[in-house]
Design a protein around this motif. Sequence first.
Motif, PDB file in Angstrom:
ATOM      1  N   ARG A 191     -11.663   1.998  -0.363  1.00 61.07           N
ATOM      2  CA  ARG A 191     -10.531   1.589  -1.187  1.00 61.07           C
ATOM      3  C   ARG A 191      -9.118   1.389  -0.063  1.00 61.07           C
ATOM      4  NH1 ARG A 191      -9.597   7.265  -4.465  1.00 61.07           N
ATOM      5  NH2 ARG A 191     -11.553   7.556  -5.583  1.00 61.07           N
ATOM      6  N   PRO A 193      -4.855   0.480  -0.495  1.00 67.12           N
ATOM      7  CA  PRO A 193      -3.722   0.687  -1.259  1.00 67.12           C
ATOM      8  C   PRO A 193      -3.361  -0.387  -2.412  1.00 67.12           C
ATOM      9  CG  PRO A 193      -3.172   1.177   0.992  1.00 67.12           C
ATOM     10  CD  PRO A 193      -4.566   0.491   1.023  1.00 67.12           C
ATOM     11  N   ARG A 194      -2.940  -0.099  -3.596  1.00 71.09           N
ATOM     12  CA  ARG A 194      -2.486  -1.315  -4.513  1.00 71.09           C
ATOM     13  C   ARG A 194      -1.139  -1.471  -4.579  1.00 71.09           C
ATOM     14  NH1 ARG A 194      -4.685  -1.821 -10.785  1.00 71.09           N
ATOM     15  NH2 ARG A 194      -3.459  -3.696 -11.070  1.00 71.09           N
ATOM     16  N   TYR A 220      -5.048   2.111  -6.949  1.00 66.64           N
ATOM     17  CA  TYR A 220      -5.807   1.486  -5.665  1.00 66.64           C
ATOM     18  C   TYR A 220      -6.691   0.534  -6.084  1.00 66.64           C
ATOM     19  CZ  TYR A 220      -9.908   4.241  -7.194  1.00 66.64           C
ATOM     20  OH  TYR A 220     -10.877   4.698  -7.823  1.00 66.64           O
ATOM     21  N   GLN A 222     -10.367  -1.083  -5.369  1.00 61.27           N
ATOM     22  CA  GLN A 222     -11.665  -0.697  -4.938  1.00 61.27           C
ATOM     23  C   GLN A 222     -12.168  -2.084  -4.405  1.00 61.27           C
ATOM     24  OE1 GLN A 222     -13.955   2.077  -7.452  1.00 61.27           O
ATOM     25  NE2 GLN A 222     -15.841   1.073  -6.722  1.00 61.27           N
ATOM     26  N   ARG A 257      -2.748  -4.230   4.977  1.00 62.95           N
ATOM     27  CA  ARG A 257      -3.173  -2.503   4.648  1.00 62.95           C
ATOM     28  C   ARG A 257      -4.416  -2.195   4.935  1.00 62.95           C
ATOM     29  NH1 ARG A 257      -2.673  -4.396  -1.808  1.00 62.95           N
ATOM     30  NH2 ARG A 257      -1.742  -6.277  -1.115  1.00 62.95           N
ATOM     31  N   ALA A 260      -5.366   1.377   6.461  1.00 69.33           N
ATOM     32  CA  ALA A 260      -5.804   2.561   5.603  1.00 69.33           C
ATOM     33  C   ALA A 260      -6.969   2.939   5.846  1.00 69.33           C
ATOM     34  CB  ALA A 260      -5.505   2.106   4.321  1.00 69.33           C
TER      35      ALA A 260
END
Length: 419
Positions: A191, A193-194, A220, A222, A257, A260
Amino acid sequence: MADPTCVIIGGGPAGMTLGLLLARAGVQVSVLERHGDFLRDFRGDTVHPSTQRLIDELGLGRRFAELPHSRLHQVDWPVGGDQTVVLADFHRLREPHPYITMVPQWDLLNLLAEEARQEPSFTLRMDTEVTGFIHEAGRVQGVRYRTQDGTTGELRATLTVACDGRWSIAHTDERMRPREFPVPMDAWWFRLPRTPWDAAALTPHAAPGRIAVVIPRAGYLQIAYLAAKGTDARLRAAGIEQFRQDVAAIMPELADRVDALASMDDVKHLDVRLNRLRRWHTDGLLCIGDAAHAMSPVGGVGINLAVQDAVAAATLLAAPLRRGTVTPADLATVRARRLLPTIAVQTLQRLMHRALITPTLAGRRAGPPKLVLALLRRFPRLSFAPAYLIGVGLRSEHAPPFARRGSRGLAGAGTGRTP
């Protein structure tokens, strides 16, 4: 534990759908699930248009729509800059729900379980692992099980249905060994972040040696990362920093990102299999879903086919089960009905492996053949064909009359959270 008429191994999409439908037919049915809940990440979460139509027919549309979800209306392939080519356009489907709904599988399974528990003939046993079959008089007469606290026992049944996935216990029988097809890749799921600016379409990316697919979810992104089969140990040995760099290189728009991903523990490996049983039954035992035919993740069709198998099995076997006698000929009708759709999808997946995935992973190409992209750009209506094969498929099943319920709202209605 009282003996049922039918015992189902596995509480996944196929098992829970079959259990609900047979219970609505008045069949005494028990589903045995070895886990204590349905909370397992990165299981198939795609609910296709034909499955959403089935959910409506079962009277569960409004409750399904209230689950947290996102919708995929098309599959885009980037071709440079901000331009994309639409590979599959679900808007073109003549279906009540012309889109794929992404919903956590555990939410869907909980919905089916809650509904099935309303039927007096249904039992769901969690934390109950099937350890073997009861063989008597040349047929399967039920299962042996062990619960989480170590209690063991037997459950006799007229019919046992294996819905326990690609590593099904049914495959321990020499007569039920699947035929394996070569697969060029494995998949790794994670995953990121969105943001509100991320595209709402499913978007593949390709670079020599690897492919990534971005699936927008509620809250989020995928990511499916595809690389050559058998390279999981090498990826993990290289470490998370190298993996972040690989992800950023293939998807520069997500480079800000990748931090993450704290460690390779956040990256889940899927050993991709593509196989099919030559026969789906022995006397007293039937395999459906991934237990009968493991699917590649290409197209995300595994859940849809498993659910369709379950509907066909319930439609064809409810009457024999109510009579208390199910013959091998009865079981053979399930495979006869579901074999063509299974072969069609697996053939399409093998062609996609050969035309797209193998050349990309081998470094010969980065994406689909240019001719295919040119044709889809020039003739957008061609995107209907892959949308139909993925979203509906051949021989789409409808809920049998005994399982239908009055409309409680359509699956597209309600207050479900969408992008």
